[in-house]
Design an enzyme around this catalytic site. Structure first.
Site, PDB file in Angstrom:
ATOM      1  CG  HIS A   1      -1.995  -1.094   1.101  1.00 51.99           C
ATOM      2  ND1 HIS A   1      -2.572  -1.677   2.195  1.00 51.99           N
ATOM      3  CD2 HIS A   1      -2.551  -1.698   0.016  1.00 51.99           C
ATOM      4  CE1 HIS A   1      -3.439  -2.623   1.781  1.00 51.99           C
ATOM      5  NE2 HIS A   1      -3.441  -2.638   0.472  1.00 51.99           N
TER       6      HIS A   1
ATOM      7  CB  CYS B   1       3.817  23.596 -10.077  1.00 48.76           C
ATOM      8  SG  CYS B   1       2.787  22.212  -9.541  1.00 48.76           S
TER       9      CYS B   1
ATOM     10  CG  ASN C   1      -3.700 -12.701  12.470  1.00 47.35           C
ATOM     11  OD1 ASN C   1      -3.248 -11.550  12.579  1.00 47.35           O
ATOM     12  ND2 ASN C   1      -3.892 -13.280  11.305  1.00 47.35           N
TER      13      ASN C   1
HETATM   14 ZN   LIG Z   1       4.176  20.528  -8.798  1.00 45.21          ZN
END
Ligand SMILES: [Zn+2]
Length: 252
Positions: A124, A158, A221
């Protein structure tokens, strides 16, 4: 409780591990709970104040990045203070001793790497890489920790929102992680399931694939899980107690 004792289960698991040629570990949130990182399915902690869909979904990242970043700042603080526990350290020791080929993890906390595991597949993603959603420029994790509440969300020069290289709800698994995990699952003749009850698709299929390929499934577990039908050796005991004993039993 009747059934086999912890000692006899460790004996069985150690024998299986010593016979295996390509053992892998498959880990989830439970392995990091003793390090102070709460499982979002468990009550309390971080997740009692945040709704995963509101802070960890791709829709939220696009629609309300400020809210997502409020959560990220807090989550990174948790991860930054967490240290590997004996379960992470034992898995790293097993790898060093040549008993374990890889750790496939659903966790994004970086604790397997911090413990010394080298072949870690982050199914993930992880919080060590960031990039701009608009221009794709990479940004350093150190800079993410310096972001203050007044600046949220963190933006690139940006103007685009910067995000961690983590899989949010609603996103697919990174191709490279999927490919590495498949390669290990195909080669594996034993899997240690640690701290994951098997609820998250498609990651939860990895142990099932290994079982179908003829591999041995060892599960560590607490409480019932969805792996009941594939598990060969099951520990209903804390991983931070079982794994160090298993590692010392296999001469790590
Ligand atoms: Zn950027």
């Amino acid at each position: 409780m009747s059934g086999p004792t912890l000692e006899s289960l460790i004996e069985q698991a150690a024998e299986a591990l010593l016979r295996a040629r390509h053992a892998v570990a498959f880990t989830g949130a439970g392995v990091s709970v003793p390090s102070g990182i709460p499982d979002f399915r468990s009550p309390g902690g971080l997740w009692s104040r945040y709704d995963p869909q509101e802070v960890a979904s791709i829709g939220a990242l696009k629609g309300n990045p400020r809210r997502v970043w409020e959560f990220l700042v807090e989550a990174m603080d948790f991860f930054g203070r967490a240290r590997p526990n004996p379960a992470h350290l034992a898995l790293a020791a097993l790898e060093r001793a040549g008993r374990l080929k890889a750790v496939i993890t659903q966790n994004i906390d970086g604790l397997h790497q911090a413990a010394g595991s080298r072949e870690v597949i982050e199914f993930h993603g992880g919080c060590e890489n960031f990039y701009c959603m608009r221009c794709k420029t990479p940004h350093a994790a150190a800079a993410a920790r310096a972001v203050t509440a007044a600046d949220l969300p963190w933006r690139c020069a940006c103007g685009g929102v910067v995000r961690p290289d983590v899989v949010f709800f609603g996103e697919g698994i990174p191709a490279q992680a999927m490919e590495s995990a498949r390669r290990h699952a195909f080669a594996a003749d034993l899997v240690l399931i640690v701290g994951t009850s098997g609820e998250v698709q498609p990651a939860n299929q990895i142990p099932v694939q290994i079982k179908h390929g003829g591999g041995v499934v060892v599960e560590i577990n607490l409480g019932p899980t969805l792996y009941r039908d594939v598990t060969d050796i099951r520990f209903d005991a804390p991983a931070e107690e079982v794994l160090p004993r298993l590692a010392s039993r296999t001469h790590c």
